[in-house]
Design a protein around this motif. Sequence first.
Motif, short mmCIF file in Angstrom:
data_model
loop_
_atom_site.label_atom_id
_atom_site.label_comp_id
_atom_site.label_asym_id
_atom_site.label_seq_id
_atom_site.Cartn_x
_atom_site.Cartn_y
_atom_site.Cartn_z
N LEU A 74 85.41 55.56 41.25
CA LEU A 74 85.11 54.84 40.03
C LEU A 74 83.60 54.67 39.92
CD1 LEU A 74 87.84 52.11 40.44
CD2 LEU A 74 87.83 53.89 38.68
N ARG A 75 83.11 54.86 38.71
CA ARG A 75 81.68 54.73 38.44
C ARG A 75 81.53 53.80 37.23
NH1 ARG A 75 80.90 59.88 37.76
NH2 ARG A 75 80.20 60.19 39.89
N VAL A 76 80.58 52.87 37.30
CA VAL A 76 80.34 51.93 36.20
C VAL A 76 79.04 52.34 35.50
CG1 VAL A 76 80.01 49.52 35.56
CG2 VAL A 76 81.49 50.10 37.51
N PRO A 77 79.14 53.10 34.40
CA PRO A 77 77.92 53.54 33.71
C PRO A 77 77.31 52.43 32.85
CG PRO A 77 79.83 54.38 32.56
CD PRO A 77 80.33 53.69 33.80
N THR A 78 78.14 51.51 32.40
CA THR A 78 77.69 50.41 31.56
C THR A 78 78.70 49.27 31.69
OG1 THR A 78 76.96 49.86 29.31
CG2 THR A 78 78.87 51.27 29.48
N PRO A 79 78.28 48.03 31.55
CA PRO A 79 79.24 46.93 31.70
C PRO A 79 80.44 47.10 30.77
CG PRO A 79 77.01 46.07 31.68
CD PRO A 79 76.91 47.54 31.33
N GLY A 80 81.62 46.89 31.33
CA GLY A 80 82.86 46.99 30.56
C GLY A 80 83.51 48.36 30.56
N ILE A 81 82.76 49.37 30.97
CA ILE A 81 83.29 50.74 30.99
C ILE A 81 83.20 51.29 32.41
CG2 ILE A 81 83.00 53.11 30.17
CD1 ILE A 81 81.82 51.96 27.60
N THR A 82 84.31 51.86 32.88
CA THR A 82 84.35 52.49 34.19
C THR A 82 84.85 53.91 34.01
OG1 THR A 82 84.75 50.40 35.31
CG2 THR A 82 85.35 52.37 36.50
N GLU A 83 84.25 54.83 34.75
CA GLU A 83 84.67 56.23 34.72
C GLU A 83 85.47 56.55 35.97
OE1 GLU A 83 80.96 57.78 32.01
OE2 GLU A 83 81.14 58.56 34.05
N LEU A 84 86.60 57.21 35.77
CA LEU A 84 87.46 57.66 36.85
C LEU A 84 87.04 59.07 37.22
CD1 LEU A 84 90.01 57.11 38.58
CD2 LEU A 84 91.37 58.01 36.68
N THR A 85 86.87 59.31 38.51
CA THR A 85 86.40 60.61 38.98
C THR A 85 86.95 60.89 40.37
OG1 THR A 85 84.41 61.96 39.31
CG2 THR A 85 84.26 59.65 39.95
N ARG A 86 86.86 62.12 40.80
CA ARG A 86 87.25 62.51 42.16
C ARG A 86 88.70 62.18 42.48
NH1 ARG A 86 82.55 63.93 41.11
NH2 ARG A 86 80.77 63.82 42.52
N VAL A 87 89.59 62.24 41.48
CA VAL A 87 91.01 61.98 41.72
C VAL A 87 91.59 63.22 42.41
CG1 VAL A 87 93.23 61.49 40.64
CG2 VAL A 87 91.15 60.46 39.72
N PHE A 88 92.17 63.00 43.59
CA PHE A 88 92.59 64.13 44.41
C PHE A 88 93.72 63.71 45.34
CE2 PHE A 88 92.00 66.38 48.55
CZ PHE A 88 92.28 67.67 48.14
N LEU A 89 94.74 64.54 45.40
CA LEU A 89 95.78 64.43 46.42
C LEU A 89 95.82 65.75 47.19
CD1 LEU A 89 98.85 62.71 44.73
CD2 LEU A 89 97.31 61.74 46.43
N ARG A 90 95.93 65.64 48.49
CA ARG A 90 96.09 66.86 49.29
C ARG A 90 97.34 67.60 48.83
NH1 ARG A 90 94.61 64.42 55.28
NH2 ARG A 90 92.45 65.13 55.24
N LYS A 91 97.33 68.90 48.92
CA LYS A 91 98.46 69.72 48.46
C LYS A 91 99.77 69.26 49.09
CE LYS A 91 95.88 73.81 47.19
NZ LYS A 91 95.60 75.22 47.42
N SER A 92 99.74 68.89 50.35
CA SER A 92 100.96 68.47 51.05
C SER A 92 101.52 67.15 50.52
CB SER A 92 100.68 68.33 52.55
OG SER A 92 99.69 67.33 52.78
N GLU A 93 100.71 66.41 49.75
CA GLU A 93 101.13 65.10 49.25
C GLU A 93 101.48 65.12 47.76
OE1 GLU A 93 101.67 62.86 51.47
OE2 GLU A 93 100.82 64.14 53.02
N ARG A 94 101.33 66.24 47.12
CA ARG A 94 101.61 66.33 45.68
C ARG A 94 103.11 66.38 45.43
NH1 ARG A 94 96.72 70.64 44.66
NH2 ARG A 94 95.12 69.19 45.41
N GLY A 95 103.51 65.89 44.25
CA GLY A 95 104.91 65.92 43.87
C GLY A 95 105.72 64.80 44.49
N LYS A 96 105.05 63.79 45.01
CA LYS A 96 105.73 62.69 45.69
C LYS A 96 105.49 61.35 44.99
CE LYS A 96 105.53 65.27 49.95
NZ LYS A 96 104.93 65.43 51.25
N GLY A 97 104.97 61.41 43.75
CA GLY A 97 104.76 60.19 42.98
C GLY A 97 103.44 59.49 43.22
N GLY A 98 102.62 60.04 44.08
CA GLY A 98 101.38 59.37 44.44
C GLY A 98 100.29 59.41 43.40
#
Length: 164
Positions: A74-98
């Motif tokens: 999460l990055r806060v570029p300005t008060p009140g706004i947050t940017e979501l970034t670097r969202v990642f699940l390892r391949k072995s963990e995908r498809g499990k609802g995470g």
Amino acid sequence: MTWSFEVTPVDHPDAARLLREYLDEIASRFYERQVTDEELDAAIEKHHSRDLAPPTGAFLLAWRDGVLAGCAGLRVPTPGITELTRVFLRKSERGKGGAALLVAAAEDVARGLGATLIRLDTRDDLVEARALYARLGYETVEPFNEDPFAHHYFAKSLELPDRV
């Protein structure tokens, strides 16, 4: 299956390991070939994550049944706004609802950072990510940066509805 999420310093060894895996996967996918270690090292330096730490952001690690599974920044570029970034699940963990749980955990942390709006950008080739964000209520918005790797922009209100 038990998922847990923990805000972690971005320079923690587990965080550094997952950020390297993340950049390796997205760079290799973009270039349609495995990137070299030198290219990956350069990408890590150029697209550093040092700002994903208080007070300008946060970094979460995801665990499934005690196994390191993924991350989100999460990055806060300005008060009140947050940017979501670097969202990642390892391949072995995908498809499990995470993935949905990871994004929800990141949204909670964003609220704690004072955000009433969360936004993100993604690329054309990351179709799974775009589908996830749409499913989670993110709406398409006008571009908010000039990142040459960003092709799609999304945002979501984090204001909780009034409860009666």
